[in-house]
Design an enzyme around this catalytic site. Structure first.
Site, PDB file in Angstrom:
ATOM      1  N   SER A 147       0.849  -1.200   0.000  1.00 50.54           N
ATOM      2  CA  SER A 147       0.000   0.000   0.000  1.00 50.54           C
ATOM      3  C   SER A 147       0.878   1.242   0.000  1.00 50.54           C
ATOM      4  O   SER A 147       2.027   1.196   0.468  1.00 50.54           O
ATOM      5  CB  SER A 147      -0.869   0.010   1.268  1.00 50.54           C
ATOM      6  OG  SER A 147      -1.530   1.247   1.405  1.00 50.54           O
ATOM      7  N   TYR A 161      -1.421  -1.920  10.238  1.00 48.78           N
ATOM      8  CA  TYR A 161      -1.668  -1.937   8.793  1.00 48.78           C
ATOM      9  C   TYR A 161      -0.456  -1.408   8.023  1.00 48.78           C
ATOM     10  O   TYR A 161       0.141  -2.125   7.209  1.00 48.78           O
ATOM     11  CB  TYR A 161      -2.932  -1.141   8.443  1.00 48.78           C
ATOM     12  CG  TYR A 161      -3.253  -1.220   6.971  1.00 48.78           C
ATOM     13  CD1 TYR A 161      -3.834  -2.366   6.441  1.00 48.78           C
ATOM     14  CD2 TYR A 161      -2.941  -0.177   6.110  1.00 48.78           C
ATOM     15  CE1 TYR A 161      -4.116  -2.466   5.091  1.00 48.78           C
ATOM     16  CE2 TYR A 161      -3.215  -0.267   4.749  1.00 48.78           C
ATOM     17  CZ  TYR A 161      -3.802  -1.418   4.251  1.00 48.78           C
ATOM     18  OH  TYR A 161      -4.067  -1.511   2.900  1.00 48.78           O
TER      19      TYR A 161
HETATM   20  N1  LIG Z   1      -8.822  -0.487  -1.139  1.00 51.41           N
HETATM   21  C1  LIG Z   1      -7.818   0.288  -0.843  1.00 51.41           C
HETATM   22  O1  LIG Z   1      -7.966   1.524  -0.703  1.00 51.41           O
HETATM   23  C2  LIG Z   1      -6.432  -0.322  -0.686  1.00 51.41           C
HETATM   24  C3  LIG Z   1      -5.331   0.544  -0.716  1.00 51.41           C
HETATM   25  C4  LIG Z   1      -4.059   0.017  -0.593  1.00 51.41           C
HETATM   26  C5  LIG Z   1      -3.886  -1.344  -0.447  1.00 51.41           C
HETATM   27  N2  LIG Z   1      -4.965  -2.166  -0.407  1.00 51.41           N
HETATM   28  C6  LIG Z   1      -4.715  -3.605  -0.225  1.00 51.41           C
HETATM   29  O2  LIG Z   1      -5.301  -4.317  -1.286  1.00 51.41           O
HETATM   30  C7  LIG Z   1      -5.565  -5.659  -0.875  1.00 51.41           C
HETATM   31  C8  LIG Z   1      -6.967  -6.041  -1.305  1.00 51.41           C
HETATM   32  O3  LIG Z   1      -7.896  -5.220  -0.632  1.00 51.41           O
HETATM   33  P1  LIG Z   1      -9.212  -4.675  -1.325  1.00 51.41           P
HETATM   34  O4  LIG Z   1      -9.141  -3.202  -1.327  1.00 51.41           O
HETATM   35  O5  LIG Z   1      -9.463  -5.371  -2.596  1.00 51.41           O
HETATM   36  O6  LIG Z   1     -10.281  -5.083  -0.184  1.00 51.41           O
HETATM   37  P2  LIG Z   1     -11.593  -5.995  -0.255  1.00 51.41           P
HETATM   38  O7  LIG Z   1     -12.451  -5.616  -1.396  1.00 51.41           O
HETATM   39  O8  LIG Z   1     -12.173  -5.918   1.127  1.00 51.41           O
HETATM   40  O9  LIG Z   1     -10.998  -7.472  -0.501  1.00 51.41           O
HETATM   41  C9  LIG Z   1     -10.240  -8.123   0.466  1.00 51.41           C
HETATM   42  C10 LIG Z   1     -10.045  -9.576   0.076  1.00 51.41           C
HETATM   43  O10 LIG Z   1      -9.240 -10.214   1.098  1.00 51.41           O
HETATM   44  C11 LIG Z   1      -9.874 -11.434   1.457  1.00 51.41           C
HETATM   45  N3  LIG Z   1      -9.562 -11.778   2.851  1.00 51.41           N
HETATM   46  C12 LIG Z   1      -9.672 -10.993   3.951  1.00 51.41           C
HETATM   47  N4  LIG Z   1      -9.363 -11.697   5.049  1.00 51.41           N
HETATM   48  C13 LIG Z   1      -9.047 -12.954   4.639  1.00 51.41           C
HETATM   49  C14 LIG Z   1      -8.676 -14.153   5.316  1.00 51.41           C
HETATM   50  N5  LIG Z   1      -8.575 -14.206   6.649  1.00 51.41           N
HETATM   51  N6  LIG Z   1      -8.435 -15.254   4.589  1.00 51.41           N
HETATM   52  C15 LIG Z   1      -8.557 -15.233   3.239  1.00 51.41           C
HETATM   53  N7  LIG Z   1      -8.905 -14.145   2.535  1.00 51.41           N
HETATM   54  C16 LIG Z   1      -9.171 -13.013   3.237  1.00 51.41           C
HETATM   55  C17 LIG Z   1     -11.374 -11.176   1.268  1.00 51.41           C
HETATM   56  O11 LIG Z   1     -12.052 -12.400   1.009  1.00 51.41           O
HETATM   57  P3  LIG Z   1     -13.063 -13.144   2.000  1.00 51.41           P
HETATM   58  O12 LIG Z   1     -13.720 -12.129   2.857  1.00 51.41           O
HETATM   59  O13 LIG Z   1     -14.014 -13.853   1.061  1.00 51.41           O
HETATM   60  O14 LIG Z   1     -12.197 -14.108   2.746  1.00 51.41           O
HETATM   61  C18 LIG Z   1     -11.356 -10.334  -0.009  1.00 51.41           C
HETATM   62  O15 LIG Z   1     -11.326 -11.157  -1.141  1.00 51.41           O
HETATM   63  C19 LIG Z   1      -5.338  -5.684   0.643  1.00 51.41           C
HETATM   64  O16 LIG Z   1      -4.089  -6.284   0.932  1.00 51.41           O
HETATM   65  C20 LIG Z   1      -5.335  -4.217   1.020  1.00 51.41           C
HETATM   66  O17 LIG Z   1      -4.562  -3.975   2.172  1.00 51.41           O
HETATM   67  C21 LIG Z   1      -6.240  -1.690  -0.523  1.00 51.41           C
END
Ligand SMILES: NC(=O)c1ccc[n+]([C@@H]2O[C@H](COP(=O)([O-])OP(=O)(O)OC[C@H]3O[C@@H](n4cnc5c(N)ncnc54)[C@H](OP(=O)(O)O)[C@@H]3O)[C@@H](O)[C@H]2O)c1
Length: 276
Positions: A147, A161
């Site tokens: 991130s 985080y």
């Molecule tokens: N969105 C942002 O603004 C942002 C910015 C920077 C970085 N990121 C990073 O991008 C990545 C993806 O996030 P996103 O934004 O796409 O969020 P999201 O839409 O909430 O997706 C998160 C994913 O992680 C999975 N997950 C969470 N806990 C888990 C567990 N215990 N075991 C297996 N799978 C798990 C969830 O699947 P299930 O719930 O089905 O298990 C879901 O598929 C993360 O690493 C996040 O830190 C996001």
């Protein structure tokens, strides 16, 4: 022939957190480029629906593996299952993630421990398990989703985080060098604010939706840029010009004013949310 495909046998990409957001888009991006997919997360129905979409749209295979990465046994189980099913993993996307909102002192240790397991230990273990096979076969692509937060000074709240993302960036840089000469590329993907379910899960959708539109990126754009970056062998990619500028500022400005700026923004955020 595309170097990412190997004759009659297709290459396979394993994506964690493929049931939503950036992970779902990364799975679609790899499928678009002809990879078979292994889709990993906890929500089975979501994964099965995505598998059908991928098979229908791109004519590749898509396997579903339900796993909770907070379980310390999950990475090894995943690796063993791939070996038992004779599915060599050519691309690994460590994407699953979330944050634990609130002050560290107010949260449950079990929740912090689970975050470390999902976002630090599982990421490192999956690289440790799948990397050597990639090197032995002379092809590997690893995207570790970090991130922009990993490039900025820490803020109060959501404590582990940014720390976990800084870990992922440093680890990816090291692995990228370690695997030079083996045709295994390792990239830390560093998005800024991205449209996904992340902030709904974190419970701060209303607060973050007040952030300027210029700071936000669509998940499919993040995925497209990530795919290109890992194929080009870039160790770190920050999505978006403004986010690159912010990371650059945090790097070149003296740390004292940068920390003061973070603290001031925090006071503003706290004022807006009635102290929390
Ligand atoms: N969105 C942002 O603004 C942002 C910015 C920077 C970085 N990121 C990073 O991008 C990545 C993806 O996030 P996103 O934004 O796409 O969020 P999201 O839409 O909430 O997706 C998160 C994913 O992680 C999975 N997950 C969470 N806990 C888990 C567990 N215990 N075991 C297996 N799978 C798990 C969830 O699947 P299930 O719930 O089905 O298990 C879901 O598929 C993360 O690493 C996040 O830190 C996001």
């Amino acid at each position: 022939m595309d170097e990412n495909q190997k004759g009659d046998k297709k290459r396979t990409a394993l994506v964690t957190g493929a049931s939503a957001g950036i992970g779902r888009e990364l799975a679609l991006e790899f499928a678009k480029h002809g990879f078979d997919l292994v889709l990993v997360a906890r929500r089975k129905e979501r994964l099965e629906a995505l598998a059908q979409e991928i098979i229908g749209k791109f004519g590749v295979n898509a396997h579903v593996v339900v796993a909770d990465l907070a379980d310390p046994a999950a990475p090894r189980r995943l690796f063993d299952e791939m070996a038992a099913r004779h599915i060599p993993i050519d691309a690994l996307v460590n994407n699953a993630g979330y944050t634990v909102s609130g002050y560290f002192r107010d949260t449950k240790w079990d929740d912090q421990k689970a975050l470390i397991q999902v976002m630090v230990t599982a990421v490192a273990e999956l690289c440790h398990l799948f990397g050597p096979g990639m090197a032995a076969r002379g092809y590997g692509r690893i995207i570790n989703v970090a991130s922009l937060a990993g490039h900025l000074p820490g803020a109060a709240g959501g404590t582990l985080y940014a720390a976990s993302k800084a870990f992922v960036i440093k680890m990816s840089e090291s692995l990228s060098l370690e695997y030079q000469g083996h045709n295994v590329h390792v990239t830390a993907l560093c998005p800024g604010f991205t449209y996904s379910e992340f902030h709904d899960v974190a419970g701060n959708r209303e607060e973050v939706s007040k952030m300027p539109k210029a700071l936000w990126t669509d998940a499919d754009v993040v995925a497209r840029e990530a795919y290109r970056a890992v194929m080009e062998g870039r160790p770190v990619i920050i999505n978006g010009r403004l986010n690159n500028f912010l990371a650059w500022l945090a790097r070149i400005l003296p740390q004292v004013p940068v920390r003061k700026l973070m603290a001031r923004n925090q006071r503003n955020a706290k004022a807006k949310t009635n102290g929390r």
